[in-house]
Design an enzyme around this catalytic site. Structure first.
Site: not given
Length: 395
Positions: A56, A124
């Site tokens: 992110y 992830h």
């Protein structure tokens, strides 16, 4: 080794503040966001868990800076809140689940957030790598947990519900230890409820302790303004037909004086509390109440489905928290005396949701392909070594 004790489901708050929005995917300049004010306000509103990822953009660094704010350090010691982050995803088409990178990524996250431990670490977006690589990463994370103590709970995250289930089953079969958590995103929304209809029971049967539901707006799809356009342009994977249907659903809400995002958040939060309860948490059920109103002891509350909320402004956070208060008031043991109003509001949301799903038509429970067509992982060992040397990585 046995899984960490106590179970994650006995301590994880049912409401988590996600910081994927601290990123150029959602905002043109994440450094311009009032991140310290958002995290400060989140604490005073009762939030005690924060989700982030190295993928992110600057999210981990911005979150870490906010957590180092003198007010937060003084009044909210590290042991009073949860940090959840991820490993493995580097860029849109770049993934590294190798033990070397997992170790490096963990050390980097600890440094960025100025902490000695991470409460939860996910692999992830597991659909982008072979299952064998996911298993390798899980084994390394568990080694770090058992030998170094800098990780407490371990899980996976991703989009395709069926694959998440398959991997959870495989990891249990191969290791004899189930995952502590599986985070799914955009799969329990007004548009898509497959996490409930096909995922929750299967994940529970694979021994998964908690299943947080993230991205209840479908990564911004269910908004009056449409999908977010950040610094990287239009990245959303939804095809034009689905986008058009969501726009028509928003117009439907406008006719009744409602914003589709408010209806969507209420619907997902309220229904996942119930439908996700079998893979939910008995953590601090007062999470989301201001600090002077928290009275519930850990592990003693009812089991509630866990949700991850996101925001880019303090105002968005406060609006979401108002919705959360109303929803919690609607439970049998409502907290604030607004039980009857909240129950009536729940019926209104249910009626609106039914109308929205009728407008969505064939797009109900539609899932876009992930990975998309033509995907190739461009990560190479040479790139890994170069990046670790550049940043002084630990191998």
């Amino acid at each position: 080794m046995p899984r960490t004790s106590p179970p994650l489901s006995s301590i994880l708050p049912p409401l988590i503040c996600g910081t994927a929005t601290f990123n150029s995917l959602y905002n043109p300049d994440p450094y311009a966001l009032p991140t310290i004010s958002i995290i400060h306000r989140a604490f005073t509103l009762g939030i005690r868990a924060f989700d982030t990822s190295p993928y992110y953009g600057p999210s981990e660094e911005l979150l870490g800076k906010a957590l180092n704010n003198p007010f937060i350090r003084k009044y909210f010691p590290r042991e009073h809140y949860f940090l959840l982050t991820k490993v493995g995803r580097i860029a849109d088409s770049e993934f590294d689940y190798s033990p070397e990178w997992v170790r490096y990524s963990i050390h980097r996250s600890l440094k960025r957030m100025t902490t000695t431990y991470l409460d939860v670490v996910y692999c992830h977006d597991v659909e982008f790598v072979p299952a064998a690589e996911v298993l390798t990463a899980i084994r390394e994370l568990r080694r770090i947990r058992d030998e170094e103590g800098s990780i407490r709970y371990i899980g996976i995250s991703g989009y395709p519900v069926s694959l998440l289930c398959e991997l959870a089953e495989m990891i249990l079969q191969e290791t004899g230890e189930p995952l502590d958590a599986v985070m799914s995103y955009a799969n329990f929304t007004l548009q898509n409820t497959t996490l409930s209809s096909t995922g929750a029971a299967r994940l529970r049967d694979a021994g998964v302790d908690t299943v947080p539901n993230a991205s209840m707006l479908g990564m911004g799809l269910l908004r009056r303004s449409g999908v977010p356009i950040g610094g990287k342009g239009d990245w959303h994977p939804a095809e034009e037909g689905l986008r058009r249907a969501c726009y028509e659903a928003s117009e439907f809400c406008d006719k009744y004086g409602e914003k589709i995002e408010c209806v969507a958040i209420c619907y997902a939060l309220e229904n996942w509390i119930q439908e996700g309860s079998s893979v939910g948490s008995r953590g601090d059920s007062a999470s989301g109440l201001p600090i002077d109103q928290q009275t519930t002891k850990l592990g003693e509350g009812r089991r509630l489905g866990v949700s991850v909320i996101g925001c880019s402004t303090v105002e968005e956070l406060e609006e979401t928290m108002r919705l959360w208060y109303n929803i919690m008031d609607g439970l049998e043991s409502g907290w604030k005396g607004g039980h009857e109003w909240s129950v009536a509001r729940k019926k209104e949301i249910s009626i609106l949701a039914a109308g929205i799903r009728e407008v969505l038509g064939k797009w109900v429970d539609f899932a876009w392909p992930s990975p998309g067509p033509g995907y190739v992982n461009v990560r190479t060992p040479l790139a890994r070594e170069a990046e670790m040397r550049k940043e002084g990585g630990i191998s």
